[in-house]
Scaffold this motif. Structure first.
Motif, mmCIF file in Angstrom:
data_model
loop_
_atom_site.group_PDB
_atom_site.id
_atom_site.type_symbol
_atom_site.label_atom_id
_atom_site.label_comp_id
_atom_site.label_asym_id
_atom_site.label_seq_id
_atom_site.Cartn_x
_atom_site.Cartn_y
_atom_site.Cartn_z
ATOM 1 N N GLN A 117 0.845 -1.197 0.000
ATOM 2 C CA GLN A 117 0.000 0.000 0.000
ATOM 3 C C GLN A 117 0.874 1.238 0.000
ATOM 4 O OE1 GLN A 117 1.005 -0.903 3.074
ATOM 5 N NE2 GLN A 117 1.192 1.091 4.067
ATOM 6 N N TRP A 118 0.223 2.370 -0.282
ATOM 7 C CA TRP A 118 0.857 3.682 -0.217
ATOM 8 C C TRP A 118 -0.179 4.686 0.269
ATOM 9 C CZ3 TRP A 118 5.709 5.310 -0.562
ATOM 10 C CH2 TRP A 118 5.920 6.692 -0.631
ATOM 11 N N PRO A 119 0.198 5.651 1.160
ATOM 12 C CA PRO A 119 1.520 5.901 1.719
ATOM 13 C C PRO A 119 1.854 4.961 2.855
ATOM 14 C CG PRO A 119 -0.051 7.488 2.566
ATOM 15 C CD PRO A 119 -0.797 6.674 1.554
ATOM 16 N N VAL A 120 3.073 5.088 3.388
ATOM 17 C CA VAL A 120 3.513 4.230 4.485
ATOM 18 C C VAL A 120 3.834 5.004 5.762
ATOM 19 C CG1 VAL A 120 4.399 2.404 2.985
ATOM 20 C CG2 VAL A 120 5.918 4.258 3.674
ATOM 21 N N GLN A 121 4.075 6.300 5.651
ATOM 22 C CA GLN A 121 4.358 7.090 6.844
ATOM 23 C C GLN A 121 3.116 7.138 7.747
ATOM 24 O OE1 GLN A 121 7.008 8.582 8.066
ATOM 25 N NE2 GLN A 121 8.470 8.365 6.376
ATOM 26 N N ILE A 122 3.305 6.907 9.039
ATOM 27 C CA ILE A 122 2.184 6.889 9.976
ATOM 28 C C ILE A 122 1.382 8.179 9.895
ATOM 29 C CG2 ILE A 122 1.545 6.827 12.424
ATOM 30 C CD1 ILE A 122 3.995 5.027 12.889
ATOM 31 N N LYS A 123 2.055 9.302 9.762
ATOM 32 C CA LYS A 123 1.367 10.592 9.762
ATOM 33 C C LYS A 123 0.633 10.872 8.458
ATOM 34 C CE LYS A 123 3.825 12.984 13.371
ATOM 35 N NZ LYS A 123 4.335 14.288 13.831
ATOM 36 N N LEU A 124 0.950 10.162 7.395
ATOM 37 C CA LEU A 124 0.320 10.400 6.096
ATOM 38 C C LEU A 124 -0.782 9.405 5.772
ATOM 39 C CD1 LEU A 124 3.419 11.250 3.858
ATOM 40 C CD2 LEU A 124 1.868 12.826 5.016
ATOM 41 N N VAL A 125 -0.707 8.214 6.320
ATOM 42 C CA VAL A 125 -1.679 7.170 5.979
ATOM 43 C C VAL A 125 -3.066 7.564 6.500
ATOM 44 C CG1 VAL A 125 -1.435 5.767 8.068
ATOM 45 C CG2 VAL A 125 -1.951 4.654 5.917
ATOM 46 N N PRO A 126 -4.136 7.300 5.750
ATOM 47 C CA PRO A 126 -5.485 7.617 6.237
ATOM 48 C C PRO A 126 -5.886 6.693 7.378
ATOM 49 C CG PRO A 126 -5.616 6.397 4.187
ATOM 50 C CD PRO A 126 -4.166 6.727 4.386
ATOM 51 N N VAL A 127 -6.833 7.131 8.177
ATOM 52 C CA VAL A 127 -7.292 6.315 9.300
ATOM 53 C C VAL A 127 -8.045 5.086 8.802
ATOM 54 C CG1 VAL A 127 -8.876 6.271 11.273
ATOM 55 C CG2 VAL A 127 -7.344 8.210 10.946
ATOM 56 N N ARG A 128 -8.808 5.273 7.716
ATOM 57 C CA ARG A 128 -9.550 4.140 7.154
ATOM 58 C C ARG A 128 -9.209 3.994 5.687
ATOM 59 N NH1 ARG A 128 -15.678 3.340 8.806
ATOM 60 N NH2 ARG A 128 -15.057 1.308 8.056
ATOM 61 N N ALA A 129 -9.003 2.750 5.277
ATOM 62 C CA ALA A 129 -8.716 2.443 3.873
ATOM 63 C C ALA A 129 -9.065 0.980 3.636
ATOM 64 C CB ALA A 129 -7.239 2.698 3.558
ATOM 65 N N PRO A 130 -9.458 0.629 2.424
ATOM 66 C CA PRO A 130 -9.836 -0.767 2.139
ATOM 67 C C PRO A 130 -8.740 -1.773 2.463
ATOM 68 C CG PRO A 130 -10.519 0.665 0.341
ATOM 69 C CD PRO A 130 -9.675 1.510 1.257
ATOM 70 N N TYR A 131 -7.463 -1.385 2.313
ATOM 71 C CA TYR A 131 -6.392 -2.353 2.550
ATOM 72 C C TYR A 131 -6.206 -2.704 4.030
ATOM 73 C CZ TYR A 131 -3.863 2.157 2.810
ATOM 74 O OH TYR A 131 -3.473 3.443 3.088
ATOM 75 N N PHE A 132 -6.868 -1.975 4.929
ATOM 76 C CA PHE A 132 -6.796 -2.317 6.355
ATOM 77 C C PHE A 132 -7.714 -3.501 6.703
ATOM 78 C CE2 PHE A 132 -5.343 2.186 7.301
ATOM 79 C CZ PHE A 132 -4.073 1.789 7.696
#
Length: 232
Positions: A117-132
């Motif tokens: 997945q992208w992004p990978v930085q904790i501060k940039l990744v969304p809270v919810r995303a299908p890949y979670f």
């Protein structure tokens, strides 16, 4: 001037980024995992972003705001459509699908990326995303991938990867990680950190996040030495 403009409730916002894509004018951006109206003069007040929000975090309000600048929006669109010569192309969230090949045609195909997945930085990744959904989460100090030679195959492979540096990054990761764990179906969490004391911050943040989420999720902590060995 007093005009109609959107209002985003950051408490409700889950950081999915759908409103960012729905806003054709580019008035909304993800900032620290939350949607934010960053250019009031780009908001036309028509509200294309409202139906895109799955948690009803966006509403209209009438207040003092700059006039809609159609010329500036047009110029911004033209600049964004131009080829990029440098810099980051953005932080839009996406899953990366890996295709299996029966033959090796290049050195890169012999050693394919394991990132999912992208992004990978904790501060940039969304809270919810299908890949979670159903993900095995890897929360790693960013030095670990450089210190441990087989990091990609042993840790990143088959995981959703979040990285950060608790010493250099501002703020605490715990709140963001809590939201990710609480709002998604996470199967397990692996923490990869260096043996240096300052790196304990990333382990502590995950521990606090798991407790705050109210979920019981298997957790594994791996400590890597500065000379590239697993010590725990």
């Amino acid at each position: 001037m007093i005009r109609k403009i959107i209002k985003i409730d950051e408490e409700k916002c889950n950081g999915c980024g759908l409103c960012v894509n729905a806003c054709h004018e580019g008035a909304i951006e993800l900032v620290n995992g939350k949607a934010r109206l960053t250019r009031e003069d780009y908001c036309d007040g028509l509200g294309d972003c409202l139906p895109a929000c799955p948690v009803n975090a966006i509403t209209f309000e009438e207040r003092e705001a700059p006039a809609y600048d159609e010329a500036a929006v047009k110029k911004s669109k033209e600049e964004k459509s131009a080829p990029l010569h440098c810099g980051c192309p953005g932080t839009h969230s996406k899953a990366i699908k890996r295709e299996k090949s029966a033959c090796v045609v290049s050195p890169s195909s012999a050693n394919p990326s394991r990132l999912n997945q992208w992004p990978v930085q904790i501060k940039l990744v969304p809270v919810r995303a299908p890949y979670f959904e159903g993900a095995n989460l890897l929360v790693a100090a960013d030095c670990t991938a450089y210190a441990y030679g087989n990091f990609y195959n042993e840790f990143i492979r088959n995981h959703i990867t979040l990285i950060g540096c608790p010493k250099l990054d501002e703020g605490d990761y715990a709140e963001k990680l809590t939201a990710i764990i609480r709002d998604n179906n996470i199967k397990s969490v692996t923490v990869a950190r260096m043996e240096v004391p300052c790196c304990g911050g990333i382990e502590l943040a995950v521990k606090k996040a798991l407790q705050a989420s109210g979920k019981f999720i298997p957790r594994r902590v791996v400590v890597i030495s500065t000379d590239g060995n697993i010590v725990e």
